[in-house]
Design a protein around this motif. Structure first.
Motif, mmCIF file in Angstrom:
data_model
loop_
_atom_site.group_PDB
_atom_site.id
_atom_site.type_symbol
_atom_site.label_atom_id
_atom_site.label_comp_id
_atom_site.label_asym_id
_atom_site.label_seq_id
_atom_site.Cartn_x
_atom_site.Cartn_y
_atom_site.Cartn_z
ATOM 1 N N THR A 20 -20.096 23.613 22.779
ATOM 2 C CA THR A 20 -20.873 24.576 21.997
ATOM 3 C C THR A 20 -20.314 24.806 20.606
ATOM 4 N N PHE A 21 -19.085 24.389 20.320
ATOM 5 C CA PHE A 21 -18.492 24.643 19.004
ATOM 6 C C PHE A 21 -19.271 23.890 17.929
ATOM 7 N N GLN A 22 -19.746 24.663 16.928
ATOM 8 C CA GLN A 22 -20.571 24.115 15.850
ATOM 9 C C GLN A 22 -21.740 23.299 16.399
ATOM 10 N N SER A 23 -22.421 23.920 17.370
ATOM 11 C CA SER A 23 -23.631 23.334 17.970
ATOM 12 C C SER A 23 -23.383 21.951 18.562
ATOM 13 N N GLY A 24 -22.226 21.769 19.181
ATOM 14 C CA GLY A 24 -21.951 20.536 19.913
ATOM 15 C C GLY A 24 -21.589 19.340 19.061
ATOM 16 N N LYS A 25 -21.159 19.576 17.805
ATOM 17 C CA LYS A 25 -20.830 18.439 16.937
ATOM 18 C C LYS A 25 -19.633 17.650 17.453
ATOM 19 N N TYR A 26 -18.744 18.327 18.170
ATOM 20 C CA TYR A 26 -17.548 17.650 18.657
ATOM 21 C C TYR A 26 -17.670 17.241 20.124
ATOM 22 N N GLY A 27 -18.855 17.391 20.693
ATOM 23 C CA GLY A 27 -19.033 17.031 22.090
ATOM 24 C C GLY A 27 -18.874 15.547 22.352
ATOM 25 N N ASP A 28 -19.359 14.721 21.451
ATOM 26 C CA ASP A 28 -19.251 13.264 21.620
ATOM 27 C C ASP A 28 -18.239 12.657 20.657
ATOM 28 N N HIS A 29 -17.339 13.482 20.118
ATOM 29 C CA HIS A 29 -16.321 12.965 19.200
ATOM 30 C C HIS A 29 -15.322 12.100 19.969
ATOM 31 N N MET A 30 -14.962 10.963 19.374
ATOM 32 C CA MET A 30 -14.039 10.020 20.007
ATOM 33 C C MET A 30 -12.675 10.098 19.336
ATOM 34 N N ILE A 31 -11.633 10.195 20.151
ATOM 35 C CA ILE A 31 -10.264 10.194 19.643
ATOM 36 C C ILE A 31 -9.868 8.754 19.334
ATOM 37 N N GLN A 32 -9.617 8.463 18.061
ATOM 38 C CA GLN A 32 -9.317 7.124 17.579
ATOM 39 C C GLN A 32 -10.409 6.122 17.966
ATOM 40 N N GLY A 33 -11.623 6.625 18.087
ATOM 41 C CA GLY A 33 -12.768 5.769 18.380
ATOM 42 C C GLY A 33 -12.809 5.197 19.777
ATOM 43 N N GLN A 34 -11.977 5.696 20.701
ATOM 44 C CA GLN A 34 -11.919 5.100 22.037
ATOM 45 C C GLN A 34 -12.063 6.113 23.164
ATOM 46 N N PHE A 35 -11.471 7.317 23.002
ATOM 47 C CA PHE A 35 -11.419 8.261 24.115
ATOM 48 C C PHE A 35 -12.198 9.516 23.737
ATOM 49 N N PRO A 36 -13.239 9.878 24.510
ATOM 50 C CA PRO A 36 -14.040 11.068 24.152
ATOM 51 C C PRO A 36 -13.243 12.346 24.349
ATOM 52 N N ILE A 37 -13.435 13.296 23.446
ATOM 53 C CA ILE A 37 -12.666 14.531 23.497
ATOM 54 C C ILE A 37 -13.071 15.392 24.691
ATOM 55 N N TRP A 38 -14.342 15.281 25.126
ATOM 56 C CA TRP A 38 -14.754 16.081 26.271
ATOM 57 C C TRP A 38 -14.075 15.606 27.551
ATOM 58 N N LEU A 39 -13.805 14.299 27.651
ATOM 59 C CA LEU A 39 -13.117 13.788 28.827
ATOM 60 C C LEU A 39 -11.661 14.233 28.857
ATOM 61 N N LEU A 40 -11.026 14.248 27.697
ATOM 62 C CA LEU A 40 -9.656 14.750 27.627
ATOM 63 C C LEU A 40 -9.607 16.227 28.023
ATOM 64 N N THR A 41 -10.576 17.004 27.540
ATOM 65 C CA THR A 41 -10.640 18.428 27.907
ATOM 66 C C THR A 41 -10.844 18.601 29.402
ATOM 67 N N LEU A 42 -11.680 17.757 30.000
ATOM 68 C CA LEU A 42 -11.925 17.832 31.442
ATOM 69 C C LEU A 42 -10.662 17.524 32.234
ATOM 70 N N LEU A 43 -9.940 16.492 31.836
ATOM 71 C CA LEU A 43 -8.720 16.114 32.560
ATOM 72 C C LEU A 43 -7.645 17.192 32.447
ATOM 73 N N LEU A 44 -7.482 17.756 31.252
ATOM 74 C CA LEU A 44 -6.509 18.834 31.085
ATOM 75 C C LEU A 44 -6.904 20.067 31.908
ATOM 76 N N GLY A 45 -8.200 20.363 31.948
ATOM 77 C CA GLY A 45 -8.664 21.493 32.752
ATOM 78 C C GLY A 45 -8.415 21.286 34.230
ATOM 79 N N LEU A 46 -8.668 20.076 34.725
ATOM 80 C CA LEU A 46 -8.404 19.785 36.139
ATOM 81 C C LEU A 46 -6.918 19.898 36.457
ATOM 82 N N PHE A 47 -6.086 19.455 35.535
ATOM 83 C CA PHE A 47 -4.634 19.532 35.752
ATOM 84 C C PHE A 47 -4.174 20.988 35.833
ATOM 85 N N LEU A 48 -4.616 21.832 34.885
ATOM 86 C CA LEU A 48 -4.238 23.242 34.906
ATOM 87 C C LEU A 48 -4.818 23.956 36.119
ATOM 88 N N SER A 49 -6.048 23.616 36.478
ATOM 89 C CA SER A 49 -6.675 24.241 37.637
ATOM 90 C C SER A 49 -5.906 23.936 38.917
#
Length: 583
Positions: free
Chosen positions: A375-404
């Motif tokens: 939702t940040f800035q109407s989802g502009k960073y939802g499909d952002h790729m880290i170094q063009g290879q790894f999506p930021i939403w997937l990294l957020t999901l993995l970190l969330g699962l680890f903390l959970s």
């Protein structure tokens, strides 16, 4: 006047206006104009307003090829929805569906602010050990004014929707100080607290006239914006110092009394409403009522039962006591509440377990960060790729699962962990992001309605946006007055709108300056803006003069006068918008 009747009138007016201009239709290419002046408030330079002068078959192509019709903020381009989703002859149906979606967005704004944003702010203020006065003019004001402030910031972010911000803030100010205050006086005539009333009205008049001066001058600088925001800091300091002086005076008056269990709600002093918390016996009754439903023997729920009960927003006892209209509305908004419960944690310091729900809170560690990213800035960073290879939403999901997983394995269902207050901060961030996203959608949708109905953003802001953001405050203040606390209701009327005005305009200008690195320039939306500002200033001056002359008594006659004043203002505003009143 209800929103439905108002929209019907607007549809009829827009049809008449389109018939007048139907004789001179040209293609999309013929409407190119000079580049607009860089400013915040656009008037005739918005090329997208010309879409209704184009033939119905060419409107979709016009919207797609005109840069002014491309809205950067928001998930949906509502202009393309209005003119490209369905055939041209079904445009009224599209507008009707968008109006239903607008009501749904207002429900999301109201639920997120009241059920999640405000409770978490209250928990944060409790954790910081803030006094009631400081919390009331800071965190509570932010919680109550969140929809107005985020809507203003979203409107200021685009030059073609900035008129919505001024229209909504000024319109909400007139609505609250006339309709809401007048309704409170009609429901429960009372004597207003003199010094807090004069203080709030004075500061609000200063904020309104400062805003009027910026609009009249046509520009504002970074230093002036910080000074504008500093006005509320002075207001907060005034409230704190006034409360300190009042408490000292009250303590000296009651020094002969050994103990005071409770301070009456209607204290004889003219300052009592702002600084004393009334004694509500309803809490004791509610606790006794709830104790009848407590199990006689200790009972521990399983993890799955805790999860299911936490996601149930319906209270069976309240359901049986409420009328059918409340039940229908509850059924309609229950799906939204369930989705919000899945995403936003809520900490309640008043409960014994602090609202700790182990399975749901662990799930929040996964869903809440994802919602923030999407939702940040109407989802502009939802499909952002880290170094063009790894999506930021997937990294957020993995970190969330680890903390959970860590929290789930290191806690129990019965006792909240020591870091549980941090969930209030997480809930605050997520709810603020959702409110901001919903506010951006509301602004984009209202801009589309202004284009389709050939209405200015200012008139939409002072009506639909102001009503949608203020209707909840209206009902809550009237309810408080009926319960016997009209002073508290009138204090909420004037105290909250000061925060909304200063931070709505101030933060909106500040964000725009940080984006463009230039001073903000205003282009006033014609005579209507001056009618709006003048009406708000006049209503405050009348209240500042009439209420003291009436010995600070808010009678039913004065309540009727305030409602009559708002009706006259609304009539003049609509006549000005239609061109019947001009200079």
């Amino acid at each position: 006047m209800s929103a439905g009747v108002y929209l019907s009138v607007l549809l009829v007016i827009s049809c008449q206006q389109q018939q007048v201009t139907a004789g001179s239709r040209v293609g999309a290419a013929g409407w190119a104009s000079d580049s607009p002046r860089a400013g915040m408030f656009k008037n005739t330079n918005d090329e997208c307003d010309l879409v209704m002068n184009v033939s119905a078959a060419d409107r979709c192509a016009f919207v797609k090829t005109t840069p002014d019709c491309s809205i950067e903020d928001g998930f949906i381009n509502y202009l393309r929805v209005a003119f490209c989703l369905l055939p041209p002859n079904l445009t009224p149906l599209t507008v009707t569906l968008c109006m239903i979606w607008l009501l749904f967005l207002f429900v999301i704004l109201g639920l997120t602010a009241s059920k999640f944003f405000c409770p978490n702010l209250s928990a944060i203020s409790t954790s910081l050990h803030l006094t009631h006065n400081v919390a009331g003019v800071t965190f509570l004001a932010l919680g109550n004014g969140a929809p107005d402030i985020f809507s203003a910031i979203a409107a200021f972010s685009n030059p073609h929707t900035a008129g919505l911000a001024v229209g909504a803030l000024f319109g909400a100010g007139i609505f609250v100080t006339t309709v809401v205050a007048g309704s409170v006086a009609l429901v429960k005539p009372f004597t207003v607290a003199s010094r807090p009333f004069l203080r709030d009205v004075t500061f609000y008049m200063v904020a309104v006239y400062w805003t009027f001066f910026m609009l009249y001058r046509g520009t504002t600088t970074m230093k002036e914006t910080f000074g504008y925001l500093g006005l509320y800091v002075v207001y907060v300091l005034t409230v704190i110092i006034s409360a300190y002086i009042y408490n000292r005076q009250k303590h000296s008056m009651n020094s002969s009394v050994s103990s005071v269990d409770c301070i009456p709600a209607e204290f004889d002093s003219s300052d009592s409403s702002d600084y004393d918390v009334p004694c509500l016996n309803g809490g004791t009754i509610q606790q006794e009522y709830e104790s009848e439903y407590r199990p006689l023997l200790p009972f521990s729920e399983s993890t799955s039962q805790i999860l299911l009960s936490s996601l149930n927003p319906v209270d069976n006892r309240k359901w049986r006591r409420k009328p059918w209209s409340w039940r229908v509305f509850k059924v309609l908004k229950t799906p939204v509440e369930v989705l919000l419960l899945l995403c936003i944690p809520v900490v309640d310091p008043d409960k014994e377990d602090k609202n700790w729900r182990r399975p749901l809170n662990c799930l929040h560690l996964v869903t809440a960060p994802l919602v923030c990213v999407l939702t940040f800035q109407s989802g502009k960073y939802g499909d952002h790729m880290i170094q063009g290879q790894f999506p930021i939403w997937l990294l957020t999901l993995l970190l969330g699962l680890f903390l959970s997983a860590i929290v789930f394995c290191s806690t129990t269902n019965d006792r909240p962990p020591k870091y549980h207050p941090l969930f209030a901060l997480l809930g605050f961030v997520v709810s603020a992001g959702l409110i901001s996203a919903a506010a951006s959608e509301v602004v984009s949708l209202l801009h589309m309605l202004g284009v389709v109905l050939s209405l200015s953003n200012t008139v939409l802001g002072l009506t639909l946006l102001a009503w949608g953001n203020s209707i909840g405050d209206c009902f809550s203040d009237i309810t408080i007055a009926r319960q016997g606390y009209p002073r508290m209701a009138i204090s909420a009327c004037f105290g909250g709108i000061i925060f909304n005005m200063v931070f709505g305009v101030g933060l909106g200008c500040l964000v725009q300056m940080l984006k463009t690195h230039t001073d903000v320039e205003f282009e006033v939306d014609g005579l209507l803006t001056w009618v709006l500002a003048g009406s708000l200033g006049l209503s405050l001056v009348l209240s500042f003069v009439i209420v003291p002359l009436c010995q600070f008594k808010m009678s039913r006659v004065y309540g009727i006068f305030l409602l009559f004043f708002y009706g006259i203002f609304l009539l003049i505003a609509l006549l000005t918008e239609l061109g019947k009143i001009h200079i």
